[in-house]
Design a protein around this motif. Structure first.
Motif, mmCIF file in Angstrom:
data_model
loop_
_atom_site.group_PDB
_atom_site.id
_atom_site.type_symbol
_atom_site.label_atom_id
_atom_site.label_comp_id
_atom_site.label_asym_id
_atom_site.label_seq_id
_atom_site.Cartn_x
_atom_site.Cartn_y
_atom_site.Cartn_z
ATOM 1 N N ILE A 132 0.864 -1.190 0.000
ATOM 2 C CA ILE A 132 0.000 0.000 0.000
ATOM 3 C C ILE A 132 0.897 1.236 0.000
ATOM 4 O O ILE A 132 1.782 1.377 0.838
ATOM 5 C CB ILE A 132 -0.918 0.034 1.249
ATOM 6 C CG1 ILE A 132 -1.752 -1.229 1.362
ATOM 7 C CG2 ILE A 132 -1.794 1.294 1.212
ATOM 8 C CD1 ILE A 132 -2.743 -1.443 0.259
ATOM 9 N N TYR A 133 0.664 2.099 -0.978
ATOM 10 C CA TYR A 133 1.374 3.374 -1.108
ATOM 11 C C TYR A 133 0.456 4.457 -0.564
ATOM 12 O O TYR A 133 -0.727 4.506 -0.913
ATOM 13 C CB TYR A 133 1.673 3.607 -2.591
ATOM 14 C CG TYR A 133 1.955 5.042 -2.986
ATOM 15 C CD1 TYR A 133 3.260 5.506 -3.088
ATOM 16 C CD2 TYR A 133 0.926 5.924 -3.293
ATOM 17 C CE1 TYR A 133 3.527 6.812 -3.474
ATOM 18 C CE2 TYR A 133 1.178 7.232 -3.676
ATOM 19 C CZ TYR A 133 2.484 7.669 -3.757
ATOM 20 O OH TYR A 133 2.734 8.959 -4.136
ATOM 21 N N LYS A 134 1.008 5.325 0.302
ATOM 22 C CA LYS A 134 0.238 6.446 0.837
ATOM 23 C C LYS A 134 1.077 7.718 0.722
ATOM 24 O O LYS A 134 2.211 7.763 1.195
ATOM 25 C CB LYS A 134 -0.112 6.224 2.309
ATOM 26 C CG LYS A 134 -1.004 5.038 2.565
ATOM 27 C CD LYS A 134 -1.260 4.867 4.046
ATOM 28 C CE LYS A 134 -2.079 3.616 4.307
ATOM 29 N NZ LYS A 134 -2.363 3.434 5.731
ATOM 30 N N HIS A 140 1.873 8.090 -7.424
ATOM 31 C CA HIS A 140 1.988 6.628 -7.465
ATOM 32 C C HIS A 140 2.600 6.115 -8.766
ATOM 33 O O HIS A 140 3.250 5.076 -8.774
ATOM 34 C CB HIS A 140 0.626 5.969 -7.208
ATOM 35 C CG HIS A 140 -0.477 6.543 -8.024
ATOM 36 N ND1 HIS A 140 -1.159 7.674 -7.624
ATOM 37 C CD2 HIS A 140 -0.988 6.186 -9.208
ATOM 38 C CE1 HIS A 140 -2.054 7.971 -8.535
ATOM 39 N NE2 HIS A 140 -1.967 7.085 -9.515
ATOM 40 N N LYS A 166 -8.006 5.188 -2.777
ATOM 41 C CA LYS A 166 -8.660 6.493 -2.744
ATOM 42 C C LYS A 166 -8.608 7.042 -4.159
ATOM 43 O O LYS A 166 -7.563 7.021 -4.805
ATOM 44 C CB LYS A 166 -7.960 7.430 -1.763
ATOM 45 C CG LYS A 166 -8.122 7.003 -0.320
ATOM 46 C CD LYS A 166 -7.602 8.057 0.618
ATOM 47 C CE LYS A 166 -7.869 7.650 2.062
ATOM 48 N NZ LYS A 166 -7.231 8.588 2.995
ATOM 49 N N THR A 170 -4.076 9.215 -3.525
ATOM 50 C CA THR A 170 -3.234 9.395 -2.345
ATOM 51 C C THR A 170 -3.024 8.078 -1.591
ATOM 52 O O THR A 170 -2.158 7.992 -0.724
ATOM 53 C CB THR A 170 -3.826 10.437 -1.373
ATOM 54 O OG1 THR A 170 -5.142 10.025 -0.999
ATOM 55 C CG2 THR A 170 -3.871 11.821 -2.018
ATOM 56 N N GLU A 171 -3.813 7.075 -1.926
ATOM 57 C CA GLU A 171 -3.636 5.742 -1.359
ATOM 58 C C GLU A 171 -3.888 4.711 -2.467
ATOM 59 O O GLU A 171 -4.957 4.707 -3.064
ATOM 60 C CB GLU A 171 -4.598 5.516 -0.180
ATOM 61 C CG GLU A 171 -4.234 4.356 0.671
ATOM 62 C CD GLU A 171 -5.006 4.324 1.993
ATOM 63 O OE1 GLU A 171 -5.309 3.209 2.439
ATOM 64 O OE2 GLU A 171 -5.307 5.397 2.544
ATOM 65 N N ARG A 173 -2.934 0.593 -3.953
ATOM 66 C CA ARG A 173 -2.426 -0.762 -3.701
ATOM 67 C C ARG A 173 -1.684 -1.224 -4.957
ATOM 68 O O ARG A 173 -2.231 -1.175 -6.057
ATOM 69 C CB ARG A 173 -3.567 -1.720 -3.382
ATOM 70 C CG ARG A 173 -3.123 -3.174 -3.195
ATOM 71 C CD ARG A 173 -4.294 -4.099 -2.825
ATOM 72 N NE ARG A 173 -4.703 -3.813 -1.444
ATOM 73 C CZ ARG A 173 -5.886 -3.254 -1.098
ATOM 74 N NH1 ARG A 173 -6.778 -2.935 -2.003
ATOM 75 N NH2 ARG A 173 -6.164 -3.041 0.172
#
Length: 179
Positions: A132-134, A140, A166, A170-171, A173
């Motif tokens: 998970i990238y936040k 991303h 999101k 901003t979020e 996977r």
């Protein structure tokens, strides 16, 4: 945002589109820095966003695609500047899964005030990884480009799926299947 991100971006723009395009995107933007960057300086993310938006408008290439190409260029900078860091790893899954707990720790030693995204490992096996990238910056596709080049660096291939958790990016996977 660290200056090296800006200096390398403008170098890539010059290489791919020419010095006139660099001048164009800088003069089209309202930059607090005036478009003068040093690798060790710190600048507002809004400046990078303006540069990306103007480059996209001038080239017809989406910001996501520009970030992907830029990440691939930036990986080359990492290979040249920090070969010891890459040599620590023998496998792309290992390297990507240790972004948060090793690579970003090393980056903060060099750039203590760097604002880095967060990478949380959800699942990991020998050939599969879910991360998970936040980040409030929603870059991303920059992360995706770095992941692509990581596999290339290790002479490996993978299928990397990107799923927005999101809608604003901003979020995200990343589901990675090493071939």
């Amino acid at each position: 945002m660290k200056g090296i991100v800006f200096t390398e971006f403008l170098e890539l723009v010059e290489d791919k589109f020419g010095l006139e395009m660099v001048d164009n995107i800088i003069s089209s933007s309202d930059l607090e820095s005036g478009g003068a960057y040093t690798a060790v300086g710190t600048y507002s993310f809004s400046e990078m966003l303006q540069l990306l938006q103007h480059l996209s408008a001038n080239t017809g290439i989406s910001i996501d695609d520009l970030l992907l190409v830029y990440a691939e260029h930036f990986f080359g900078v990492i290979e040249v500047s920090y070969p010891g860091l890459l040599a620590t790893y023998k496998d792309p899954i290992e390297m990507i899964s240790s972004i948060e707990n090793h690579i970003h720790v090393e980056v903060r030693k060099i750039y203590p005030d760097a604002e880095l995204p967060t990478f949380v490992v959800e699942n990991k096996s020998e050939n599969d990884l879910t991360v998970i990238y936040k980040s409030s910056r929603a870059m991303h596709h920059f992360g995706l480009g770095l992941m692509n080049k990581t596999f290339e660096h290790f002479n490996a291939t993978a299928k990397i799926e990107l799923e927005k958790i999101k809608e604003d990016g901003t979020e995200v996977r990343f589901v990675i299947h090493k071939n």
